[in-house]
Scaffold this motif. Structure first.
Motif, mmCIF file in Angstrom:
data_model
loop_
_atom_site.group_PDB
_atom_site.id
_atom_site.type_symbol
_atom_site.label_atom_id
_atom_site.label_comp_id
_atom_site.label_asym_id
_atom_site.label_seq_id
_atom_site.Cartn_x
_atom_site.Cartn_y
_atom_site.Cartn_z
ATOM 1 N N PHE A 144 102.612 47.885 37.876
ATOM 2 C CA PHE A 144 101.816 48.879 38.585
ATOM 3 C C PHE A 144 101.780 48.500 40.063
ATOM 4 N N LEU A 145 102.274 49.368 40.902
ATOM 5 C CA LEU A 145 102.257 49.159 42.351
ATOM 6 C C LEU A 145 101.298 50.156 42.981
ATOM 7 N N SER A 146 100.225 49.665 43.594
ATOM 8 C CA SER A 146 99.245 50.525 44.273
ATOM 9 C C SER A 146 98.617 51.536 43.324
ATOM 10 N N GLY A 147 98.117 51.029 42.224
ATOM 11 C CA GLY A 147 97.455 51.881 41.245
ATOM 12 C C GLY A 147 97.307 51.141 39.940
ATOM 13 N N GLY A 148 96.882 51.883 38.905
ATOM 14 C CA GLY A 148 96.726 51.294 37.588
ATOM 15 C C GLY A 148 95.318 51.435 37.055
ATOM 16 N N VAL A 149 95.214 51.619 35.749
ATOM 17 C CA VAL A 149 93.983 51.706 34.953
ATOM 18 C C VAL A 149 93.317 53.083 35.032
ATOM 19 N N ASP A 150 92.958 53.568 36.210
ATOM 20 C CA ASP A 150 92.257 54.859 36.272
ATOM 21 C C ASP A 150 93.247 56.022 36.276
ATOM 22 N N ASN A 151 92.699 57.239 36.029
ATOM 23 C CA ASN A 151 93.559 58.421 36.071
ATOM 24 C C ASN A 151 93.479 59.091 37.436
ATOM 25 N N LEU A 152 94.211 60.180 37.591
ATOM 26 C CA LEU A 152 94.310 60.844 38.895
ATOM 27 C C LEU A 152 92.952 61.321 39.398
ATOM 28 N N PHE A 153 92.154 61.922 38.523
ATOM 29 C CA PHE A 153 90.878 62.476 38.961
ATOM 30 C C PHE A 153 89.934 61.384 39.457
ATOM 31 N N GLU A 154 89.946 60.244 38.785
ATOM 32 C CA GLU A 154 89.114 59.120 39.236
ATOM 33 C C GLU A 154 89.568 58.627 40.604
ATOM 34 N N ALA A 155 90.891 58.531 40.787
ATOM 35 C CA ALA A 155 91.421 58.066 42.069
ATOM 36 C C ALA A 155 91.051 59.031 43.196
ATOM 37 N N LEU A 156 91.157 60.328 42.941
ATOM 38 C CA LEU A 156 90.809 61.323 43.961
ATOM 39 C C LEU A 156 89.326 61.267 44.294
ATOM 40 N N SER A 157 88.492 61.052 43.285
ATOM 41 C CA SER A 157 87.054 60.941 43.513
ATOM 42 C C SER A 157 86.727 59.739 44.405
ATOM 43 N N LYS A 158 87.415 58.612 44.167
ATOM 44 C CA LYS A 158 87.222 57.422 44.996
ATOM 45 C C LYS A 158 87.649 57.677 46.439
ATOM 46 N N GLN A 159 88.733 58.433 46.610
ATOM 47 C CA GLN A 159 89.207 58.755 47.955
ATOM 48 C C GLN A 159 88.175 59.602 48.703
ATOM 49 N N ARG A 160 87.608 60.580 47.994
ATOM 50 C CA ARG A 160 86.586 61.413 48.639
ATOM 51 C C ARG A 160 85.346 60.592 48.987
ATOM 52 N N GLU A 161 84.989 59.667 48.101
ATOM 53 C CA GLU A 161 83.834 58.792 48.352
ATOM 54 C C GLU A 161 84.067 57.930 49.583
ATOM 55 N N LEU A 162 85.265 57.367 49.710
ATOM 56 C CA LEU A 162 85.582 56.543 50.869
ATOM 57 C C LEU A 162 85.500 57.365 52.153
ATOM 58 N N GLY A 163 86.060 58.570 52.120
ATOM 59 C CA GLY A 163 86.018 59.436 53.301
ATOM 60 C C GLY A 163 84.598 59.818 53.677
ATOM 61 N N SER A 164 83.784 60.161 52.677
ATOM 62 C CA SER A 164 82.394 60.538 52.946
ATOM 63 C C SER A 164 81.596 59.367 53.511
ATOM 64 N N ASN A 165 81.817 58.185 52.949
ATOM 65 C CA ASN A 165 81.097 57.004 53.443
ATOM 66 C C ASN A 165 81.454 56.688 54.891
ATOM 67 N N GLU A 166 82.722 56.892 55.248
ATOM 68 C CA GLU A 166 83.129 56.663 56.638
ATOM 69 C C GLU A 166 82.456 57.657 57.580
ATOM 70 N N LEU A 167 82.386 58.912 57.140
ATOM 71 C CA LEU A 167 81.735 59.926 57.973
ATOM 72 C C LEU A 167 80.250 59.617 58.157
ATOM 73 N N LEU A 168 79.595 59.223 57.074
ATOM 74 C CA LEU A 168 78.159 58.932 57.138
ATOM 75 C C LEU A 168 77.852 57.685 57.971
ATOM 76 N N ALA A 169 78.839 56.810 58.129
ATOM 77 C CA ALA A 169 78.638 55.580 58.895
ATOM 78 C C ALA A 169 78.816 55.783 60.400
ATOM 79 N N LYS A 170 79.274 56.953 60.795
ATOM 80 C CA LYS A 170 79.464 57.215 62.235
ATOM 81 C C LYS A 170 78.104 57.204 62.937
ATOM 82 N N PRO A 171 78.022 56.564 64.119
ATOM 83 C CA PRO A 171 76.728 56.354 64.790
ATOM 84 C C PRO A 171 75.921 57.631 65.031
ATOM 85 N N VAL A 172 76.555 58.671 65.548
ATOM 86 C CA VAL A 172 75.823 59.890 65.889
ATOM 87 C C VAL A 172 76.022 60.970 64.827
ATOM 88 N N LEU A 173 77.290 61.259 64.522
ATOM 89 C CA LEU A 173 77.584 62.336 63.586
ATOM 90 C C LEU A 173 77.139 62.018 62.161
#
Length: 326
Positions: A144-173
C-alpha cells in the motif's frame, strides 16, 4: 541491483484490450513480479495525464526502481488514458479491479515470472483496488503506497476535515468560517451529492448543471468494506505513507496488523507527501495546489525506497524463497 534488461509495450485482455509496459531485469531467469495499480483520475501507465496536462512519471520511476531490484514489473493504462480506448470517468471500482485481475493473470502466464511471487503495489485509490483484488484471488504480497485500510468515503471525509480545520485556524477569517459553520456545510454538501450518486443508475451524472462526476465509481466505492476484505488477506502486507500526505489517513494504518491474517507492517515516512516525494514544508491541503509543480521536481523519498527495498529483499529475494502465497 539487477538493472533493467528489457522494457517493452504489451497488450493483454480479450474484451477490452489493455496496453501496458512490461519491464524485465537484466539476465535470464524467472523472477518475482510487481504489478503497479494507479491512483484515481485519468492517469496513464506512467502516472501522467494526456497531452502534457500533468506529468508525474511516478509509476514509471517506481517500475524502474523495482525492476532494478530484480523484479519483473507491469504498469498499464486505465480506460481512456494512454493508448487505451474507453472513458475513465465511466469506469466503476469493479471495472478497475477487473483490469488489475487481468494484469495479474497476464503476469501468471509469463514464463519469466514466478507465479507464486506476484506482488500488487497500489498507490492511493490503488490501495483500495489492491485490497479488493486480494479478497478475490491469491496474491504473493501487497504493498500500500499512500493509503490503506480505509475506503474512499472515509478518505474524502478526512480530506474535508483537514481543509475545514485549516480554514478555522486562520487568524481573522477563521472566526467567520466558524460563524457560518463551514465544516458542517461541507459535510452536508458532500452527503447530498453522494445521495444523488446512490439514487442514480448512470455511470456519469452532472452536478450543478455542468460538472460531470463518476457516479458509478462513487457508488461502488461507497459500498465496499475495505476492513472486511483485509481479513481474508494472508500474504505479506506493507503500507508506506508520508507524514506530509494530505490525502490519506496515517492513523488507520495502526489497524492493519489486527485485520490481515499474514504478517504486516507499516511505515510513516518523515517529510514525504502523497506522491512519495520529499516535502519539508508543513502539512497543508489548502497550499498543496501551489506547491504541486515544485514538488514534482523532487526525487522519490529515499527513506521510502529504502523501506521498500528492505521489505522486498526480506520477503521475496533473500534465499530466493517462494513460501508466501496469500
Amino acid at each position: 541491483m539487477e538493472g533493467i534488461g528489457m522494457e517493452k509495450e504489451v497488450v493483454f485482455g480479450e474484451k477490452n484490450r489493455i496496453y501496458g509496459t512490461l519491464s524485465l531485469p537484466a539476465g535470464e531467469g524467472v523472477y518475482p513480479a510487481i504489478l503497479l495499480i494507479a491512483g484515481s483520475g485519468p492517469l496513464d501507465r506512467d502516472g501522467n495525464v494526456g497531452n502534457g496536462k500533468l506529468t508525474t512519471n511516478l509509476y514509471k520511476e517506481l517500475a524502474e526502481f523495482f525492476t532494478g531490484l530484480g523484479f519483473v514489473t507491469l504498469r498499464y493504462d486505465k480506460p481512456g488514458t494512454g493508448k487505451r480506448e474507453g472513458n475513465w470517468m465511466a469506469a466503476g471500482m469493479w471495472d478497475l479491479v477487473g483490469d488489475a485481475r487481468t494484469a495479474v493473470e497476464y503476469l501468471q502466464a509469463n514464463p519469466n515470472v514466478d507465479k507464486e511471487r506476484i506482488i500488487v503495489a497500489g498507490h492511493s485509490e490503488g490501495t483500495i483496488l489492491a485490497t479488493a483484488l486480494g479478497k478475490s484471488m491469491p496474491l504473493g504480497g501487497v504493498i500500500f503506497l499512500s493509503g490503506g485500510v480505509d475506503n474512499l468515503f472515509e478518505a474524502l471525509s478526512k480530506q474535508r476535515e483537514l481543509g475545514s480545520n485549516e480554514l478555522l485556524a486562520k487568524p481573522v477569517l477563521g472566526k467567520f468560517f466558524k460563524l457560518i459553520n463551514v465544516a458542517q456545510k461541507s459535510e452536508n454538501s458532500a452527503a447530498k451529492m453522494m445521495e444523488k450518486f446512490k439514487q442514480s443508475k448512470e455511470d456519469i451524472v452532472k452536478v450543478q448543471i455542468f460538472f460531470k462526476q463518476p457516479a458509478k465509481w462513487y457508488r461502488e466505492h461507497g459500498a465496499f468494506n475495505t476492513r472486511e476484505a483485509l481479513k481474508s488477506m494472508s500474504c505479506p502486507v506493507l503500507a508506506v505513507i508520508g507524514d506530509k500526505d494530505h490525502l490519506a489517513d496515517k492513523e488507520v494504518l495502526a489497524e492493519l496488523p489486527s485485520l490481515v491474517k499474514g504478517k504486516s507492517e507499516f511505515a510513516i515516512i518523515k517529510d514525504m507527501e502523497h506522491g512519495l516525494r520529499i516535502q519539508t514544508e508543513e502539512l497543508s491541503i489548502l497550499k498543496s495546489g501551489k506547491r504541486f509543480k515544485e514538488i514534482l521536481k523532487r526525487p522519490l523519498h529515499p527513506e521510502a525506497l529504502s523501506k521498500l527495498e528492505g521489505w522486498l529483499n526480506e520477503n521475496y529475494l533473500a534465499n530466493n524463497h517462494k513460501e508466501h502465497v496469500g
